[in-house]
Design a protein around this motif. Structure first.
Motif, PDB file in Angstrom:
ATOM      1  N   UNK A 162       0.819  -1.208   0.000  1.00 43.91           N
ATOM      2  CA  UNK A 162       0.000   0.000   0.000  1.00 43.91           C
ATOM      3  C   UNK A 162       0.860   1.269   0.000  1.00 43.91           C
ATOM      4  N   UNK A 163       2.039   1.168   0.632  1.00 40.48           N
ATOM      5  CA  UNK A 163       2.957   2.315   0.691  1.00 40.48           C
ATOM      6  C   UNK A 163       4.382   1.788   0.762  1.00 40.48           C
ATOM      7  N   UNK A 164       5.319   2.353   0.025  1.00 38.64           N
ATOM      8  CA  UNK A 164       5.197   3.548  -0.821  1.00 38.64           C
ATOM      9  C   UNK A 164       4.530   3.251  -2.165  1.00 38.64           C
ATOM     10  N   UNK A 165       3.982   4.287  -2.804  1.00 41.86           N
ATOM     11  CA  UNK A 165       3.357   4.094  -4.114  1.00 41.86           C
ATOM     12  C   UNK A 165       4.405   3.851  -5.193  1.00 41.86           C
ATOM     13  N   UNK A 166       3.979   3.321  -6.309  1.00 38.62           N
ATOM     14  CA  UNK A 166       4.907   2.953  -7.381  1.00 38.62           C
ATOM     15  C   UNK A 166       5.675   4.138  -7.952  1.00 38.62           C
ATOM     16  N   UNK A 167       5.089   5.333  -7.931  1.00 38.05           N
ATOM     17  CA  UNK A 167       5.729   6.475  -8.584  1.00 38.05           C
ATOM     18  C   UNK A 167       6.700   7.216  -7.671  1.00 38.05           C
ATOM     19  N   UNK A 168       6.850   6.777  -6.420  1.00 36.79           N
ATOM     20  CA  UNK A 168       7.692   7.508  -5.490  1.00 36.79           C
ATOM     21  C   UNK A 168       9.152   7.080  -5.624  1.00 36.79           C
ATOM     22  N   UNK A 169      10.016   7.764  -4.879  1.00 42.71           N
ATOM     23  CA  UNK A 169      11.420   7.382  -4.758  1.00 42.71           C
ATOM     24  C   UNK A 169      11.668   6.860  -3.337  1.00 42.71           C
ATOM     25  N   UNK A 170      12.817   6.229  -3.139  1.00 41.29           N
ATOM     26  CA  UNK A 170      13.204   5.810  -1.799  1.00 41.29           C
ATOM     27  C   UNK A 170      13.732   7.044  -1.085  1.00 41.29           C
ATOM     28  N   UNK A 171      13.012   7.485  -0.064  1.00 33.43           N
ATOM     29  CA  UNK A 171      13.272   8.796   0.513  1.00 33.43           C
ATOM     30  C   UNK A 171      13.325   8.709   2.031  1.00 33.43           C
ATOM     31  N   UNK A 172      14.505   8.486   2.589  1.00 35.67           N
ATOM     32  CA  UNK A 172      14.707   8.589   4.026  1.00 35.67           C
ATOM     33  C   UNK A 172      16.013   9.333   4.253  1.00 35.67           C
ATOM     34  N   UNK A 173      16.159   9.865   5.417  1.00 40.88           N
ATOM     35  CA  UNK A 173      17.373  10.573   5.765  1.00 40.88           C
ATOM     36  C   UNK A 173      17.810  10.150   7.153  1.00 40.88           C
ATOM     37  N   UNK A 174      19.114  10.119   7.386  1.00 36.78           N
ATOM     38  CA  UNK A 174      19.601   9.634   8.676  1.00 36.78           C
ATOM     39  C   UNK A 174      19.211  10.578   9.802  1.00 36.78           C
ATOM     40  N   UNK A 175      18.804  11.808   9.489  1.00 36.51           N
ATOM     41  CA  UNK A 175      18.334  12.709  10.542  1.00 36.51           C
ATOM     42  C   UNK A 175      16.924  12.341  11.013  1.00 36.51           C
ATOM     43  N   UNK A 176      16.164  11.634  10.160  1.00 34.50           N
ATOM     44  CA  UNK A 176      14.806  11.256  10.519  1.00 34.50           C
ATOM     45  C   UNK A 176      14.818  10.065  11.474  1.00 34.50           C
ATOM     46  N   UNK A 177      13.816   9.987  12.319  1.00 38.36           N
ATOM     47  CA  UNK A 177      13.773   8.919  13.310  1.00 38.36           C
ATOM     48  C   UNK A 177      13.259   7.615  12.710  1.00 38.36           C
ATOM     49  N   UNK A 178      12.225   7.676  11.837  1.00 39.58           N
ATOM     50  CA  UNK A 178      11.602   6.477  11.318  1.00 39.58           C
ATOM     51  C   UNK A 178      11.203   6.636   9.855  1.00 39.58           C
TER      52      UNK A 178
END
Length: 344
Positions: free
Chosen positions: A163-179
């Motif tokens: 259900x998530x992430x959608x097919x049109x998205x990119x892999x988007x996380x950053x080490x500053x983010x918690x989760x």
């Protein structure tokens, strides 16, 4: 004292079936009367696979644990002795029968078992559930050895998706983010879940002027859980620390990469892979078993009638490979550009 040998998920003291408790020491299976009294069968079937496998062993007891365990004939039936069949059942009617053939799987010698070649029984069916999947769908297992007949049923897990992430998205996380978040659409009758990420990067080495490029892949854990009730649908969400992804990159470089001759590395993409198991898989997990279907790990549950073992079902789904977002690439470079030679 007679000892029960750990034959395929061994040292079974108490089996909790799907309906009734089964006391191995007091009920219908006699463990103290030689080698051939108990049929032990294991199958964990995914309808999305083309080939489907069943493992059949012989439960036995012996005074000398190591002598019995090293007698390969004592823990495996000869293929000619066993008839193995899988049934597709719809609304309590058998609509198709699959007779299994035997094959050999090479297996390393374990601590207790001299089983270099394991006999498996298989059949080929790329459309295991057929074209009519409404109604009450079951899979049946039957193993015959002489006058002994072992049977079981399990509920198959149908195809599902993310259900998530959608097919049109990119892999988007950053080490500053918690989760970061991943969601699957739970297939009907599922109860046990595991989701992992799969990261890929290219490693370019230079050995005496000879350049070589290797595509390396690694996994990182996103979630592993079970529910107390079988699902009728809905969404299963997993939340994981962003640090798990970055730690997995470093671990793979150090364990599997060429840390001497690499001139640069470039991260390529990431995909998500999910496994959903039915209530029989969840039961094995609840009792602390790393159940896969073809190992010699012990288990304490059985859903076999007139025998021992576990018959279960699962299914798998995987997303496409997502390109990394610019913030994610920036994070990798911040951490590992100089340390491990990652570039854009």
């Amino acid at each position: 004292m007679t000892r029960l040998l750990p034959v395929l998920f061994a040292l079974l003291v108490l089996f909790m079936g799907c309906s009734d408790e089964f006391d191995l020491l007091n009920d219908e299976v006699d463990i103290a009367d030689g080698y051939q009294k108990t049929i032990v069968a294991y199958a964990n079937i995914s309808p999305s696979n083309e080939y489907h496998y069943v493992r059949v062993n012989r439960g036995f007891s012996a005074e000398n644990f190591y002598v019995g365990a090293n007698n390969q004939d004592s823990i495996q039936f000869a293929a000619a002795e066993v008839d193995v069949r899988i049934y597709r059942i719809r609304n309590n009617d058998t609509v198709k029968t699959y007779a299994c053939r035997d094959t050999l799987l090479e297996k390393p010698v374990g601590e207790y078992f001299n089983t270099e070649n394991v006999i498996l029984y298989y059949f080929r069916e790329p459309n295991l559930l057929g074209n009519y999947t409404s109604g009450n769908i079951k899979l049946g297992l039957e193993v015959k050895e002489g006058n002994n007949v072992v049977t079981s049923q399990t509920t198959p897990i149908k195809d599902f998706n993310f259900n998530y992430p959608p097919n049109f998205s990119t892999f988007d996380i950053s080490y500053e983010e918690e989760q970061f978040k991943v969601e699957i659409n739970k297939p009907a009758n599922s109860q046990a879940y595991k989701v992992i990420g799969i990261g890929r990067y290219r490693e370019i080495t230079d050995i005496a002027g000879d350049l070589d490029t290797v595509l390396r892949a690694f996994t990182f854990t996103i979630g592993d859980s079970y529910e107390t009730q079988a699902s009728s649908g809905g969404i299963k969400a997993f939340y994981q620390s962003s640090g798990v992804f970055y730690d997995a990159i470093e671990r793979d470089v150090l364990l599997n990469g060429d840390t001497t001759n690499t001139v640069k590395r470039k991260f390529v993409d990431v995909a998500y892979h999910a496994t959903a198991g039915n209530s029989d898989v969840a039961l094995a997990q609840l009792t602390g078993n790393a159940y896969t279907g073809f190992t010699d790990n012990e288990t304490t549950v059985s859903n076999m009638d007139n025998g021992l073992g576990l018959f279960s079902s699962y299914n798998e789904s995987q997303t496409r490979y997502y390109k990394l977002s610019t913030p994610t690439v920036d994070s990798i470079l911040t951490l590992y550009e100089y340390k491990y030679k990652f570039t854009r």
